[in-house]
Design a protein around this motif. Sequence first.
Motif, PDB file in Angstrom:
ATOM      1  N   ARG A 287     -84.106   8.311  -2.657  1.00 47.18           N
ATOM      2  CA  ARG A 287     -83.689   9.114  -4.150  1.00 47.18           C
ATOM      3  C   ARG A 287     -82.248   9.218  -4.457  1.00 47.18           C
ATOM      4  O   ARG A 287     -81.658   9.211  -5.339  1.00 47.18           O
ATOM      5  CB  ARG A 287     -84.574  10.132  -4.423  1.00 47.18           C
ATOM      6  N   ARG A 288     -81.746   9.955  -3.486  1.00 49.49           N
ATOM      7  CA  ARG A 288     -80.242  10.299  -3.601  1.00 49.49           C
ATOM      8  C   ARG A 288     -79.295   9.170  -3.680  1.00 49.49           C
ATOM      9  O   ARG A 288     -78.368   9.218  -4.590  1.00 49.49           O
ATOM     10  CB  ARG A 288     -79.903  11.177  -2.265  1.00 49.49           C
TER      11      ARG A 288
ATOM     12  N   ARG B 212     -85.439  12.190   0.140  1.00 47.83           N
ATOM     13  CA  ARG B 212     -84.018  12.246  -0.445  1.00 47.83           C
ATOM     14  C   ARG B 212     -83.103  10.956   0.177  1.00 47.83           C
ATOM     15  O   ARG B 212     -82.264  10.774  -0.542  1.00 47.83           O
ATOM     16  CB  ARG B 212     -83.448  13.534   0.355  1.00 47.83           C
TER      17      ARG B 212
ATOM     18  N   ILE C 267     -77.328   9.085  -7.403  1.00 49.21           N
ATOM     19  CA  ILE C 267     -75.753   9.125  -7.186  1.00 49.21           C
ATOM     20  C   ILE C 267     -75.055   7.916  -7.926  1.00 49.21           C
ATOM     21  O   ILE C 267     -74.141   7.989  -8.639  1.00 49.21           O
ATOM     22  CB  ILE C 267     -75.253   9.302  -5.586  1.00 49.21           C
TER      23      ILE C 267
END
Length: 135
Positions: A108-109, A105, A113
């Motif tokens: 990837r986040r 995360r 976003i």
Amino acid sequence: MEVPRVFDTIPSTTGDGDAAQSIDTVLTRPAPGTALLTVCGEIDTVTAPHLEAALHSLLDTDDATLVADLDGVTFLASSGLAVLIQAAHRAERSRRKLRLVASGRQVRRPLAITGTDQLFELHEDRASAGLPGPA
């Protein structure tokens, strides 16, 4: 197989205040025509220039397949994201696509976003990125 090219580590001053935080990058060629940059540590304002230098070395290769393994990245600040975006554009100019291995995360986040995940081929592991053998 080519001997890995190891870049120096740079201390990071972000995160939990631990001065031992750093970024490690290793550039290897795990298969003919494939260059792999393995990155570990925090990517922040202090370490982003180090990542940029390592990505330049990756992109300076003549290899058709370019992979940056970011599974060892524990933090990705906007400065690191900007460096990755610049690398994606540079790869595109040379008619190549930068593949990112990122299952966590923390990488990837920020990509999702900002919508910049579309600039890369994202992979959950090295095998799906087309790399041979064990990670």
